[in-house]
Design an enzyme around this catalytic site. Structure first.
Site, PDB file in Angstrom:
ATOM      1  N   LEU A  55       0.885  -1.370   0.111  1.00  6.90           N
ATOM      2  CA  LEU A  55       0.116   0.103  -0.018  1.00  6.90           C
ATOM      3  C   LEU A  55       0.819   1.229   0.037  1.00  6.90           C
ATOM      4  CD1 LEU A  55      -2.785  -1.014   2.411  1.00  6.90           C
ATOM      5  CD2 LEU A  55      -2.945  -1.413   0.009  1.00  6.90           C
ATOM      6  N   SER A  74       6.439   2.792   2.208  1.00  2.00           N
ATOM      7  CA  SER A  74       7.683   3.473   2.088  1.00  2.00           C
ATOM      8  C   SER A  74       7.742   4.692   1.526  1.00  2.00           C
ATOM      9  CB  SER A  74       8.504   2.388   1.441  1.00  2.00           C
ATOM     10  OG  SER A  74       8.595   1.161   1.568  1.00  2.00           O
ATOM     11  N   ASP A 104       4.512   5.423  -6.882  1.00  2.00           N
ATOM     12  CA  ASP A 104       4.067   5.288  -5.253  1.00  2.00           C
ATOM     13  C   ASP A 104       4.383   6.646  -4.905  1.00  2.00           C
ATOM     14  OD1 ASP A 104       3.679   2.635  -6.118  1.00  2.00           O
ATOM     15  OD2 ASP A 104       4.896   1.736  -3.840  1.00  2.00           O
TER      16      ASP A 104
HETATM   17  C1  MEV Z   1       4.821  -1.293  -6.133  1.00  2.00           C
HETATM   18  O1  MEV Z   1       3.902  -0.616  -5.634  1.00  2.00           O
HETATM   19  C2  MEV Z   1       4.681  -1.304  -7.693  1.00  2.00           C
HETATM   20  C3  MEV Z   1       5.880  -1.933  -8.434  1.00  2.00           C
HETATM   21  O2  MEV Z   1       5.345  -1.633  -9.751  1.00  2.00           O
HETATM   22  C4  MEV Z   1       7.406  -1.220  -8.344  1.00  2.00           C
HETATM   23  C5  MEV Z   1       7.371   0.172  -8.767  1.00  2.00           C
HETATM   24  O3  MEV Z   1       6.464   0.732  -9.708  1.00  2.00           O
HETATM   25  O4  MEV Z   1       8.449   1.059  -8.674  1.00  2.00           O
HETATM   26  C6  MEV Z   1       5.900  -3.390  -8.103  1.00  2.00           C
END
Ligand code: MEV
Length: 334
Positions: free
Chosen positions: A115, A118, A161
């Site tokens: 979610l 970080s 994110d």
């Molecule tokens: C992580 O929330 C999403 C991923 O696609 C990694 C990223 O986009 O940096 C797995």
């Protein structure tokens, strides 16, 4: 002076993993937040107090050549490397290396659940510390610094994110650029497996498979990108709501199958996905990096039945709402 900033968690609706390869993705901020207080200290050290990052009672301090954990819980320590990197980056930007900064964190976001805990902690830290050091940054610039933090800590990151955590709402993201999509209330249920996956390890695992057999994996990533474009078309269309949800649900199910093909699902994630579908969700898929963490289901007619099915299958359901707001400065005290 003391500054309090907060930043939201996120869910990736479509396109996780393929977004790392430059394909588009769609994500939304949700109404779980991480709060960071920042103030100066006169020890010249970076001091991090994590009162509750869903691992209570942890205090960790870093100074020039010492790192001392007053108590250590593995997962939380991983989050703290994002905080430390975020503080160092902002001090550099502000030409304030060596200035003592203490941050104190509380969070509603479970760590490692996919979610964006970080990213939220990095964005809230950058927001609070930059204000403390007198830097005027826009939320978009803070999202970009958050991406730098992820690259330094994780090695690879698409930046989706920290971008969605900083700017909030509902976004289409591709190669560092974002577009706000029209806001819509999504009747979703998030299901937490209770175990966590490491984004860094999962991204590296997919990279390994890609390098081993690019001719097999590339078409999977291309198909994921096409799912995102199709979903974007549905979201901005003037189709009536029932049809829109029906199409998004089908696209979620296809996207889940492809994520499973990349190897990022787990038995528990698949169990929660199927339990939600059997209970009447019109779509269900992993959200985030996978390997544990969360799935989400689209359930316009029956959110509470789907939440119960997730509980019976051994998960923790969360009925969340999309958050229009990203990073927020909550308080500035003299
Ligand atoms: C992580 O929330 C999403 C991923 O696609 C990694 C990223 O986009 O940096 C797995």
């Amino acid at each position: 002076m003391r500054v309090l900033a907060s930043a939201p968690a996120k869910i990736i609706l479509f396109g996780e993993h393929s977004v790392v390869y430059g394909k588009p993705a769609i994500a939304a901020a949700i109404d779980l937040r991480t709060y960071v207080w920042a103030e100066f200290n006169d020890r010249g050290a970076i001091k991090i107090e994590a009162k509750d990052i869903r691992v209570p009672g942890l205090t960790v301090s870093f100074s020039e050549d010492e790192i001392y954990f007053e108590s250590d819980y593995g997962k939380a320590a991983e989050v703290l490397s994002y905080v430390r990197q975020a503080i160092e980056l902002v001090r550099e930007e502000a030409d304030a290396n060596g200035k003592g900064v203490t941050v104190s964190i509380t969070s509603q976001i479970p760590v490692g659940a996919g979610l964006g805990s970080s990213a939220a902690v990095a964005v809230a830290t950058i927001g609070a510390v930059s204000k403390l050091l007198g830097l005027e940054l826009t939320n978009e610039e803070i999202g970009k610094l958050g991406h730098k933090v992820e690259l330094l800590v994780q090695g690879a990151s698409s930046g989706i994110d920290p971008t969605v955590s900083a700017i909030g709402g509902f976004i289409h993201y591709e190669k560092g650029n974002f577009e706000h999509l029209p806001f819509m209330e999504l009747p979703i249920v998030v299901g937490y497996t209770g175990s966590s996956g490491s984004t860094k390890e999962l991204v590296a695992m997919v990279r390994g498979t890609y390098e081993e057999m690019p001719e097999v994996i590339e078409p999977v990533l291309v198909a994921m990108g096409k799912i995102v474009e199709k979903a974007r078309g549905v979201i901005i269309s003037d189709l009536d709501e029932e049809l829109r949800f029906a199409q998004l649900g089908r696209l979620m199910n296809i996207n889940h199958g492809l994520l499973d093909a990349l190897g990022v699902s787990t038995k528990k994630l698949s169990e929660l996905v199927y339990a939600a579908r059997v209970a009447g969700a019109i779509g269900a898929k992993i959200t985030g990096a996978g390997g544990g963490g969360c799935m989400y289901a689209l359930a316009p007619e029956n959110q509470s039945e789907v939440a119960t099915a997730i509980t019976i299958a051994g998960g923790t359901p969360m009925i969340t709402r999309i958050s229009r707001e990203g990073l927020r400065i909550e308080e500035v005290l003299p």
